[in-house]
Every structure is written in C-alpha cells, then in structure tokens.
Enzyme design. Structure first.
Site, PDB file in Angstrom:
ATOM      1  N   ASN A   1       0.810  -1.139  -0.025  1.00  0.00           N
ATOM      2  CA  ASN A   1       0.071  -0.074   0.050  1.00  0.00           C
ATOM      3  C   ASN A   1       0.966   1.218  -0.032  1.00  0.00           C
ATOM      4  OD1 ASN A   1      -1.760   2.139   0.736  1.00  0.00           O
ATOM      5  ND2 ASN A   1      -2.106   1.417   2.699  1.00  0.00           N
TER       6      ASN A   1
ATOM      7  N   LYS B   1       0.288   4.214  -0.154  1.00  0.00           N
ATOM      8  CA  LYS B   1      -0.368   5.281   0.560  1.00  0.00           C
ATOM      9  C   LYS B   1      -0.157   6.779  -0.391  1.00  0.00           C
ATOM     10  CE  LYS B   1       0.256   3.375   5.086  1.00  0.00           C
ATOM     11  NZ  LYS B   1       0.093   3.446   6.338  1.00  0.00           N
TER      12      LYS B   1
ATOM     13  N   HIS C   1      -9.557   0.731   4.689  1.00  0.00           N
ATOM     14  CA  HIS C   1      -8.098   0.884   5.541  1.00  0.00           C
ATOM     15  C   HIS C   1      -8.407   1.755   6.578  1.00  0.00           C
ATOM     16  CE1 HIS C   1      -4.205   2.252   6.168  1.00  0.00           C
ATOM     17  NE2 HIS C   1      -3.779   0.999   5.687  1.00  0.00           N
TER      18      HIS C   1
ATOM     19  N   GLU D   1      -6.904   4.177   7.793  1.00  0.00           N
ATOM     20  CA  GLU D   1      -6.958   5.720   7.435  1.00  0.00           C
ATOM     21  C   GLU D   1      -7.936   6.068   6.927  1.00  0.00           C
ATOM     22  OE1 GLU D   1      -2.916   5.430   5.553  1.00  0.00           O
ATOM     23  OE2 GLU D   1      -2.095   4.659   7.500  1.00  0.00           O
TER      24      GLU D   1
ATOM     25  N   GLU E   1      -5.496  -5.364  10.396  1.00  0.00           N
ATOM     26  CA  GLU E   1      -4.519  -4.525  10.436  1.00  0.00           C
ATOM     27  C   GLU E   1      -4.729  -3.794  11.868  1.00  0.00           C
ATOM     28  OE1 GLU E   1      -2.520  -3.373   6.661  1.00  0.00           O
ATOM     29  OE2 GLU E   1      -4.109  -2.149   6.886  1.00  0.00           O
TER      30      GLU E   1
ATOM     31  N   GLY F   1       2.105   1.863  10.787  1.00  0.00           N
ATOM     32  CA  GLY F   1       2.932   2.939  10.468  1.00  0.00           C
ATOM     33  C   GLY F   1       3.650   3.439  12.084  1.00  0.00           C
TER      34      GLY F   1
ATOM     35  N   SER G   1       3.160  -2.428  10.304  1.00  0.00           N
ATOM     36  CA  SER G   1       4.390  -2.370  10.369  1.00  0.00           C
ATOM     37  C   SER G   1       5.269  -3.640  10.267  1.00  0.00           C
ATOM     38  CB  SER G   1       4.903  -1.839  12.000  1.00  0.00           C
ATOM     39  OG  SER G   1       4.587  -0.771  12.126  1.00  0.00           O
TER      40      SER G   1
HETATM   41  C1  PEP Z   1      -0.709  -0.031   5.787  1.00  0.00           C
HETATM   42  O1  PEP Z   1      -0.706   1.009   5.455  1.00  0.00           O
HETATM   43  O2  PEP Z   1      -1.552  -0.896   5.277  1.00  0.00           O
HETATM   44  C2  PEP Z   1       0.134  -0.464   6.766  1.00  0.00           C
HETATM   45  C3  PEP Z   1       0.026  -1.627   7.334  1.00  0.00           C
HETATM   46  O3  PEP Z   1       1.110   0.460   7.012  1.00  0.00           O
HETATM   47  P1  PEP Z   1       2.647  -0.035   7.852  1.00  0.00           P
HETATM   48  O4  PEP Z   1       3.112  -1.177   7.299  1.00  0.00           O
HETATM   49  O5  PEP Z   1       3.419   1.078   7.524  1.00  0.00           O
HETATM   50  O6  PEP Z   1       2.179  -0.100   9.154  1.00  0.00           O
END
Ligand code: PEP
Length: 251
Positions: free
Chosen positions: A9, A11, A96, A98, A168, A174, A214
């Site tokens: 992703n 972003k 997601h 976000e 997630e 993040g 992460s």
């Molecule tokens: C994501 O954006 O779905 C995500 C898991 O980000 P990160 O790996 O940076 O935590």
C-alpha cells in the site's frame, strides 16, 4: 494450501517518475526468482495507468487504495470501480483504517464499496482491525467481528472467493509496533472461525487473510509462518524495492 499474497500500500507517496523507478527496481529483483507468493502494488490513483504499463511482463499485479460505490455522477473527487478497471486494476483496498479514521468511513459505506467492487470485477482487499484503546479494553474480538459481519453483509459465498481480508491492528500501522506472531495468529483464527460460521468451513479454508501493521523484513518470516497468516499488507516497507522484496522473499 492457500497461496500467500504480499500487497504494497503506497499510500500518498510517489509521483509518476518515482512510480516507474520503484516498479522497475522491484521487477529487476523479482525477475529471476520463482516466487511462492503473489505480489500486488497499490499506488495512488494518479500512478495507476503508468504502473499498469510498467508492470507489464512481470508477475506484479495492480491494485488501488480506495474507490466510491456509485457508477458515475456528481461526486467531486471520487473514483469509480469501472474507472479503476480501465487503468488495469485487479484489486482495490477497502476499509483501510486511515479511511475509517481520517475520512470517517463506516462499516455500511465499506459494505457498499465491497459490493460495487465485486459487481465490477475488482477483488477487494477488505481491511479490519482494532484501535489501541479497543485492545486495551479487551474488545478486539468484538470489534473485528462487527467489522466482518457488517462489512460483508449480503456478500455471497461465491464472492467470498474473490475477497482478501487484511487484519491490521490500528495501533500497529505506521507505528513500528507490530503485533507479535501469536497476537496476530489469535485474531486471524477468530476471523477464519467466524467466516466458517457465517459461510462454511470450505469458504473459511480458502480465504486469504493478510496481516498488516509495521511488517518489515526482520519480522515478516515469523508472522508469515503462522498457520492463519496468508500474506501481508505492507505500508512503509513497500516504498523501497529492497525491503518490499525482502518481505516477498520471506513469504
Ligand atoms: C498499511 O498502510 O496498511 C500498513 C500496514 O502500513 P505500515 O506497514 O507502514 O504499518
């Protein structure tokens, strides 16, 4: 055996030239490897067509990060499923955290988007996960189950074969904090059991459930070795070909 799927992703990162550079670097690394997993990149809308052209001749597949559920109309700033299809997209990330947090997307809205994506031939990567407060309150299971039940409302067993679920935990996205392999496995198993109750053991057994939050080269192998973790949705670490490729190799 479920084949693992590693999705990146991007972003809100990478303009057109950066898109070509990152995909070219990734292609060069993947080129001579016999992979045991599928690889998806999800750039921003503006890069999709360029990304589609650049992945040609490789095993990399294309996904988007969001879409709106209407076919077309007066929805300034939104993008439809058929527009995504026309760029070469095969997958779309929906729900997601976000989108849920910053853009206030509800389970009901996400459900409409999932249905439209499926009806348009796009495969949803349906994201769910609890916040830190919800985990500390001990309601992770309840939150995740509510997201699954409402997000997948009226989705047929047939269509479940086209959906990827991404667990997630919001507190791990993040932040550099990863769920331990045991913590992640526990929730993945709850999700798979719930899908077995809602649909059947067969549907649950075939469902790909990715972990996201992460994921990095140094924790990927351990997470991906859990029995119910079938891949990863990667944010930060997918923005460099080296680290994304290391996670692909871990799978
Ligand atoms: C994501 O954006 O779905 C995500 C898991 O980000 P990160 O790996 O940076 O935590």
């Amino acid at each position: 055996m479920r084949r693992k799927i590693i999705a990146g992703n991007w972003k809100m990162f990478n303009n057109l030239s950066e898109t070509v550079k990152l995909i070219d670097e990734l292609k060069a690394k993947i080129n001579n490897e016999a992979l045991n997993c599928d690889v998806i990149v999800c750039p921003p809308f503006t890069s999709l067509e360029t990304a589609d052209r650049t992945i040609k001749g490789s095993v990399i597949k294309l996904g988007s990060q969001n879409m709106y559920f209407e076919e077309n109309g007066a929805y300034t700033g939104e993008i439809s499923a058929s527009m995504l299809k026309s760029t070469g997209c095969e997958f779309v990330i929906l729900g997601h955290s976000e989108r849920r947090t910053i853009f206030k997307e509800s389970n009901e809205l996400i459900n409409k988007k999932i249905k439209k994506a499926l009806a348009s031939g796009l495969k949803p990567i349906f994201c769910i996960g609890e916040t830190l407060q919800e985990r500390e309150e001990g309601i992770t299971e309840k939150v995740v189950k509510t997201q699954v039940v409402n997000g997948l409302k009226d989705i047929s067993a047939d269509d479940m074969g086209k959906i990827i679920v991404a667990y997630e935990p919001v507190w791990a996205i993040g932040t550099g904090k990863t769920a331990t392999p045991d913590q992640a496995q526990e929730v993945h198993s709850v999700i798979r059991n719930l899908i077995a109750e809602l649909y059947s053991k067969e549907v649950a057994g075939n469902l790909v459930i990715q972990y996201g939050g992460s994921v990095k080269p140094d924790n990927a192998a351990q997470l991906l070795s859990q029995p119910d973790i079938d891949g990863a949705l990667v944010g930060g670490a997918c923005l460099k070909a080296d680290s994304f490729f290391a996670i692909i190799k871990a799978a």
